[in-house]
Enzyme design. Structure first.
Site, PDB file in Angstrom:
ATOM      1  N   HIS A   1     -29.814 -26.435 -48.963  1.00 32.92           N
ATOM      2  CA  HIS A   1     -29.071 -25.331 -49.031  1.00 32.92           C
ATOM      3  C   HIS A   1     -27.926 -24.538 -49.451  1.00 32.92           C
ATOM      4  CE1 HIS A   1     -25.209 -27.574 -46.760  1.00 32.92           C
ATOM      5  NE2 HIS A   1     -24.599 -26.862 -47.679  1.00 32.92           N
TER       6      HIS A   1
ATOM      7  N   ARG B   1     -25.957 -16.729 -46.192  1.00 30.12           N
ATOM      8  CA  ARG B   1     -25.322 -14.812 -46.537  1.00 30.12           C
ATOM      9  C   ARG B   1     -25.216 -13.770 -45.852  1.00 30.12           C
ATOM     10  NH1 ARG B   1     -26.547 -18.762 -50.462  1.00 30.12           N
ATOM     11  NH2 ARG B   1     -25.051 -20.486 -51.780  1.00 30.12           N
TER      12      ARG B   1
HETATM   13  C1  LIG Z   1     -20.155 -20.409 -47.978  1.00 34.32           C
HETATM   14  C2  LIG Z   1     -21.720 -21.518 -47.241  1.00 34.32           C
HETATM   15  C3  LIG Z   1     -21.464 -22.676 -46.905  1.00 34.32           C
HETATM   16  C4  LIG Z   1     -22.240 -23.219 -45.469  1.00 34.32           C
HETATM   17  N1  LIG Z   1     -22.285 -24.461 -45.273  1.00 34.32           N
HETATM   18  C5  LIG Z   1     -23.043 -25.522 -45.090  1.00 34.32           C
HETATM   19  C6  LIG Z   1     -22.488 -26.025 -43.188  1.00 34.32           C
HETATM   20  O1  LIG Z   1     -21.574 -26.394 -43.064  1.00 34.32           O
HETATM   21  N2  LIG Z   1     -23.693 -26.714 -42.624  1.00 34.32           N
HETATM   22  C7  LIG Z   1     -24.718 -26.351 -43.567  1.00 34.32           C
HETATM   23  O2  LIG Z   1     -26.471 -27.143 -42.739  1.00 34.32           O
HETATM   24  N3  LIG Z   1     -25.851 -25.687 -44.025  1.00 34.32           N
HETATM   25  C8  LIG Z   1     -24.889 -24.802 -44.767  1.00 34.32           C
HETATM   26  N4  LIG Z   1     -24.918 -24.030 -45.952  1.00 34.32           N
HETATM   27  C9  LIG Z   1     -25.911 -23.891 -46.223  1.00 34.32           C
HETATM   28  C10 LIG Z   1     -26.842 -22.819 -45.270  1.00 34.32           C
HETATM   29  O3  LIG Z   1     -26.634 -23.160 -44.028  1.00 34.32           O
HETATM   30  C11 LIG Z   1     -27.490 -21.917 -45.469  1.00 34.32           C
HETATM   31  O4  LIG Z   1     -28.906 -23.720 -46.444  1.00 34.32           O
HETATM   32  C12 LIG Z   1     -27.865 -21.029 -46.909  1.00 34.32           C
HETATM   33  O5  LIG Z   1     -27.000 -21.059 -47.029  1.00 34.32           O
HETATM   34  C13 LIG Z   1     -28.929 -20.601 -46.834  1.00 34.32           C
HETATM   35  O6  LIG Z   1     -29.018 -19.805 -48.185  1.00 34.32           O
HETATM   36  P1  LIG Z   1     -28.845 -18.521 -48.153  1.00 34.32           P
HETATM   37  O7  LIG Z   1     -27.539 -18.185 -48.374  1.00 34.32           O
HETATM   38  O8  LIG Z   1     -29.130 -17.671 -49.819  1.00 34.32           O
HETATM   39  O9  LIG Z   1     -29.667 -17.441 -47.352  1.00 34.32           O
HETATM   40  C14 LIG Z   1     -23.572 -22.446 -46.216  1.00 34.32           C
HETATM   41  C15 LIG Z   1     -23.281 -21.992 -47.072  1.00 34.32           C
HETATM   42  C16 LIG Z   1     -23.162 -20.854 -47.873  1.00 34.32           C
HETATM   43  C17 LIG Z   1     -23.304 -20.101 -48.335  1.00 34.32           C
END
Ligand SMILES: Cc1cc2nc3c(=O)[nH]c(=O)nc-3n(C[C@H](O)[C@H](O)[C@H](O)COP(=O)(O)O)c2cc1C
Length: 336
Positions: free
Chosen positions: A232, A287
């Site tokens: 996540h 991100r």
């Molecule tokens: C601000 C934020 C909100 C997120 N919201 C969700 C979400 O609603 N559902 C979900 O499955 N993952 C969520 N994620 C996780 C992302 O889907 C993903 O797994 C993660 O951002 C991957 O890493 P990276 O940002 O380094 O590429 C969220 C991540 C961030 C940074």
């Protein structure tokens, strides 16, 4: 991309610094916000694990115009990249654009370049409502949180009503501080329950938040068409390994039995190729899509995808991959 990033830095002020390398250091502990939980170690480990993977440069071959297209989960994609589900524009990104503008930008940009965007879920309800509306209009994959029974099945039905061919659940959101703060019940699911959930959904089901071969095998046993190896983005449990570290063992356990997606710290086309070589069928990026969408809406997303595509082509040529399925251990350097 420079202008897009500068604009994003202004709009995300106080929530994301839009650092030259998005590695979780400056934003450690900023959840809500764009950071990783606690010390930020899990987010940082994602980036560090990928940085530690090195390519074998291979030039004596004929792969000069690589085919980047893939078919994964029954979906044809122009390249093996999906925008990860991200929700909560107000409390994570500063709210200078609306949730609807955000998901429309991400899904619209992805559709324009022949890939797919995902949408997230959360509280307040406008997070999933905006997501569902965007999926219906532009195509994409809705991800639902692991709510307790009634809310979960209702949400799954509403996700199905968007017509999405694939629906996911981020089971790792069981640990989300933001939801706990709002007193909303989410939790892990035992195998039998997972089987019920998956058989309830007629679309292909993807389980996101897999970090061990054991959980991957259980997901397959429960009937998941795909998994997302993910922590996540380091937002739910401090001190997990980077996803690139756990991916090879997970791929060894379930490759060919379920589609393997992975996310965490992927920033460039080179990173995408590293994840494919480590065993993924496709890669999600989080991100950087948020920064692209805040900084330039749909055009920003298209620009980021074009940059990724150029980088991926370059990396495939220089490692001798004529097609995505050629990426394997032979393109990675193992020190002896
Ligand atoms: C601000 C934020 C909100 C997120 N919201 C969700 C979400 O609603 N559902 C979900 O499955 N993952 C969520 N994620 C996780 C992302 O889907 C993903 O797994 C993660 O951002 C991957 O890493 P990276 O940002 O380094 O590429 C969220 C991540 C961030 C940074």
């Amino acid at each position: 991309m420079k202008e897009v990033r500068t604009h994003a830095r202004e709009l995300m002020s106080g929530f994301c610094r839009v650092c030259p390398i998005c590695n979780g250091k400056a934003c450690a502990g900023e959840v809500p916000g764009m950071g990783g939980l606690g010390t930020g170690a899990s987010f940082m480990n994602n980036v560090a694990a990928l940085a530690g993977v090195r390519f074998n440069m291979r030039l004596v071959h004929g792969a000069e115009a690589p085919d980047m297209s893939v078919e994964v989960l029954g979906l044809k994609l122009a390249m093996p990249v999906l925008a990860a589900p991200i929700g909560g524009v107000t409390f994570n990104m500063g709210g200078k654009i609306t949730e609807q503008e955000y998901v429309d930008a991400v899904l619209g940009g992805c559709a324009e370049r022949g890939v797919l965007g995902c949408v997230g879920d959360g509280v307040p309800p406008f997070i999933h409502e905006s997501g569902f509306a965007a999926v219906k209009a532009l195509g994409g994959i809705p991800f639902i949180k692991p709510w307790e029974d009634k809310e979960l099945f209702e949400k799954l039905d509403r996700a199905a009503a968007t017509g999405a061919p694939v629906i996911g659940m981020d089971i790792d959101a069981a640990g989300l501080v933001t939801l706990r703060l709002m007193g909303r019940p989410v939790g892990p699911k035992p195998l039998e329950k997972l089987r019920d959930i998956i058989s309830h959904v007629s679309a292909r089901f993807v389980l996101k938040g897999i970090m061990t071969p054991d959980d991957a095998m259980r997901a397959v046993e429960a009937g998941a068409a795909g998994i997302v190896v993910s922590n996540h983005g380091g937002r739910v449990l401090d001190h997990t390994p980077g996803t690139a570290e756990v991916l090879p063992a997970i791929a060894a356990a379930v490759k060919g039995k379920t589609a393997i997606l992975v996310d965490g710290g992927v920033r460039t086309g080179g990173d995408v190729l590293k994840m494919l070589a480590l065993g993924a069928d496709a890669v999600m990026i989080g991100r950087p899509f948020s920064i692209a969408a805040l900084g330039g809406l749909k055009d920003g997303v298209v620009k980021y995808l074009d940059q990724l595509k150029g980088e991926l082509a370059q990396a495939m040529i220089l490692t001798g991959c004529a097609r995505v399925s050629d990426a394997g251990p032979q393109i990675l350097f193992q020190s002896s």
